[in-house]
Design a protein around this motif. Sequence first.
Motif, PDB file in Angstrom:
ATOM      1  N   TYR A 161     102.597  38.931  57.881  1.00 37.62           N
ATOM      2  CA  TYR A 161     102.338  37.560  58.318  1.00 37.62           C
ATOM      3  C   TYR A 161     101.901  36.743  57.107  1.00 37.62           C
ATOM      4  O   TYR A 161     101.579  37.288  56.058  1.00 37.62           O
ATOM      5  N   GLU A 162     101.856  35.416  57.285  1.00 35.20           N
ATOM      6  CA  GLU A 162     101.376  34.542  56.217  1.00 35.20           C
ATOM      7  C   GLU A 162     100.617  33.364  56.816  1.00 35.20           C
ATOM      8  O   GLU A 162     100.918  32.899  57.909  1.00 35.20           O
ATOM      9  N   ASN A 163      99.613  32.905  56.074  1.00 35.51           N
ATOM     10  CA  ASN A 163      98.868  31.708  56.455  1.00 35.51           C
ATOM     11  C   ASN A 163      99.625  30.480  55.970  1.00 35.51           C
ATOM     12  O   ASN A 163     100.200  30.480  54.882  1.00 35.51           O
ATOM     13  N   TYR A 164      99.618  29.430  56.786  1.00 32.78           N
ATOM     14  CA  TYR A 164     100.253  28.174  56.387  1.00 32.78           C
ATOM     15  C   TYR A 164      99.577  27.020  57.124  1.00 32.78           C
ATOM     16  O   TYR A 164      98.815  27.223  58.075  1.00 32.78           O
ATOM     17  N   ARG A 174     102.072  32.761  60.768  1.00 33.32           N
ATOM     18  CA  ARG A 174     103.439  33.010  61.233  1.00 33.32           C
ATOM     19  C   ARG A 174     103.968  34.275  60.579  1.00 33.32           C
ATOM     20  O   ARG A 174     103.407  34.779  59.605  1.00 33.32           O
ATOM     21  N   LEU A 175     105.076  34.796  61.142  1.00 34.15           N
ATOM     22  CA  LEU A 175     105.728  35.972  60.573  1.00 34.15           C
ATOM     23  C   LEU A 175     106.346  35.631  59.222  1.00 34.15           C
ATOM     24  O   LEU A 175     106.834  34.521  59.009  1.00 34.15           O
ATOM     25  N   LYS A 176     106.334  36.609  58.336  1.00 38.14           N
ATOM     26  CA  LYS A 176     106.896  36.430  57.004  1.00 38.14           C
ATOM     27  C   LYS A 176     107.971  37.481  56.757  1.00 38.14           C
ATOM     28  O   LYS A 176     107.718  38.677  56.834  1.00 38.14           O
ATOM     29  N   GLU A 177     109.157  37.027  56.515  1.00 40.99           N
ATOM     30  CA  GLU A 177     110.274  37.923  56.222  1.00 40.99           C
ATOM     31  C   GLU A 177     110.471  38.021  54.714  1.00 40.99           C
ATOM     32  O   GLU A 177     110.183  37.070  53.988  1.00 40.99           O
ATOM     33  N   GLU A 179     109.075  41.058  54.863  1.00 37.81           N
ATOM     34  CA  GLU A 179     107.988  42.026  55.061  1.00 37.81           C
ATOM     35  C   GLU A 179     107.830  42.425  56.527  1.00 37.81           C
ATOM     36  O   GLU A 179     107.619  43.599  56.852  1.00 37.81           O
ATOM     37  N   ALA A 180     107.953  41.434  57.436  1.00 40.11           N
ATOM     38  CA  ALA A 180     107.788  41.718  58.862  1.00 40.11           C
ATOM     39  C   ALA A 180     108.839  42.705  59.358  1.00 40.11           C
ATOM     40  O   ALA A 180     108.531  43.641  60.110  1.00 40.11           O
ATOM     41  N   ARG A 212      99.683  42.057  48.865  1.00 40.67           N
ATOM     42  CA  ARG A 212      99.612  40.653  48.452  1.00 40.67           C
ATOM     43  C   ARG A 212      99.358  40.533  46.949  1.00 40.67           C
ATOM     44  O   ARG A 212      99.696  39.513  46.348  1.00 40.67           O
ATOM     45  N   TYR A 246      99.318  34.281  68.151  1.00 39.40           N
ATOM     46  CA  TYR A 246     100.375  34.249  67.149  1.00 39.40           C
ATOM     47  C   TYR A 246     101.576  35.104  67.585  1.00 39.40           C
ATOM     48  O   TYR A 246     101.471  35.919  68.511  1.00 39.40           O
TER      49      TYR A 246
END
Length: 538
Positions: A161-164, A174-177, A179-180, A212, A246
């Motif tokens: 996931y990532e913060n935005y 939200r999901l981060k590709e 990596e997800a 990270r 989420y």
Amino acid sequence: MKAVILTRVSTKMQEERLSLRAQSKRLEEYAERRDLDVIKRFEIIESSTRGERKRFMEMINFCKKQKETIAIVADTVDRVQRSFKESVLLDELMRQDKIELHFYREGMILNSKSTSADIMRWDFSVMGAKAYVLQLSENVRRSTELKTKNGERCGVAPLGYENYVDERGKHNIRLKEPEAGIIKQIFELYALGKMSILEAVHFADLMGLKTRAGKKLVNSSIYYILDNPFYYGEMKTKRGIIKHVYPTLISQELWEQCQKQKALNNHNGAGLKYSQKPFVLRGLITCGRTGRVCPCEDQLRRKYYSWVVCYTKTGQRRYIPEQDVLSAIGTVLNRIKIPNSLINPLYEEIKNAEISEKQYCQQEIGKLRQEQEKMKAKLDNLFDLRLDGELDRETFETKRNEIQLKIDRMGRKIKTYEKTGNSFTSTISDLINLASQAGRVFAKSDNLELKHLLLKFVFKEMILTEGELTYELNFPFSEFEKAYFYEKRSKFLQGSQHEENQDLEDNKTDENAKSFGPKIAFKNQRVASKNATLLQSG
């Protein structure tokens, strides 16, 4: 008088906003007006209420070493301290004429000759700074409790996931590709019971999954991922596990299956270690004499490069060329395919099974919705008890969170059953495609880790007894092999001339293979399991 300038911010963000530069400019002008000789500047980025304050103590020690009184020039009192624990140290140094304090905004100068009124002003300023910290801490705590109550996470999102910041300026996750997607594959492979934690680490490295900080994942990283309920829709808090708002990555059933498999692996494989060098057959073959895992070794002095080691009756090591074992395994994988005559009946059976699967899913969905209604009724009763004053606030919130969590879990199960009914056919079709291409994928792939995972997925066990390899396939690959032999036998009985010629060619190939690889032997062995098939080295 000589002086040092102290500028401080609590976070990196304040530093980026030029807070240090603004403080330094004001204090430089102040020192020039006061005719102070600035001999050193200390720019500190640390909290005044946490930790040991290493940079602050570095400044104090520097002043102690000087032979004359040093003026410490700061923008405000809270830049120097926000509690009374530093007051004792600073007051003692002032009494020894080691330092003199200059606070620019308050217009205070403190030294050994300061009056009681000046000292009281200093104490009041420190008290105000401390009150600000306490109020800020309380506000943060209330904000954190509110976000947690609403199912929002405070802090950095987990891997995948990532913060935005969204269009409304609100912080979100939200999901981060990609990596997800990689983490989802790790969950799916681990749940099958064919992947260890170390193999999951190698798989993550192979797929390019990093932390990270850009470092490779280690065993503890995989454990943390597998244990984290955030991926299926819940998160750990001080008040227990609650639902978050989420997107989810996996289902709760898949997560629970991973927990069972992890507990089973910890019980069965505790202390089992492998070398870091990748071998295709590492940990997959058991010695029929000793019952231990057959090690894989490199022997440069021998003719073959890689060997699988088993033991004789007398306990002596016997080296079997790894390539011979792989050739035999490739023969088995090539037999794992569905005969063409069974393709159409199989798809008809799949359609019938899909109808039954949908009926079962609808029945389970009905049961879950009934349970949901019961839980909602309990929640309504709980609210009534709270309104009547029969429950205190803490008990009410605890019980409400428990009931709401059960309702949310039932809702996720309902969605899982709805997806299962729609994806049943595609899942079976993917399995058929995998079964039909297992031999070709194994032969053409150069990646040892992927070939290792494929063998763990297909084979239930492989036993090597003094050069004789006995194997048993996992379901449904065992049924595919049976269908292959059934079709070959049927064609042989029909007297197909084409098949006879093909069998002759196959026999020639097998005879040529006798000198370097295992061959199929149709005889019983006492080390073979109930449903095993035997391969014997030439």
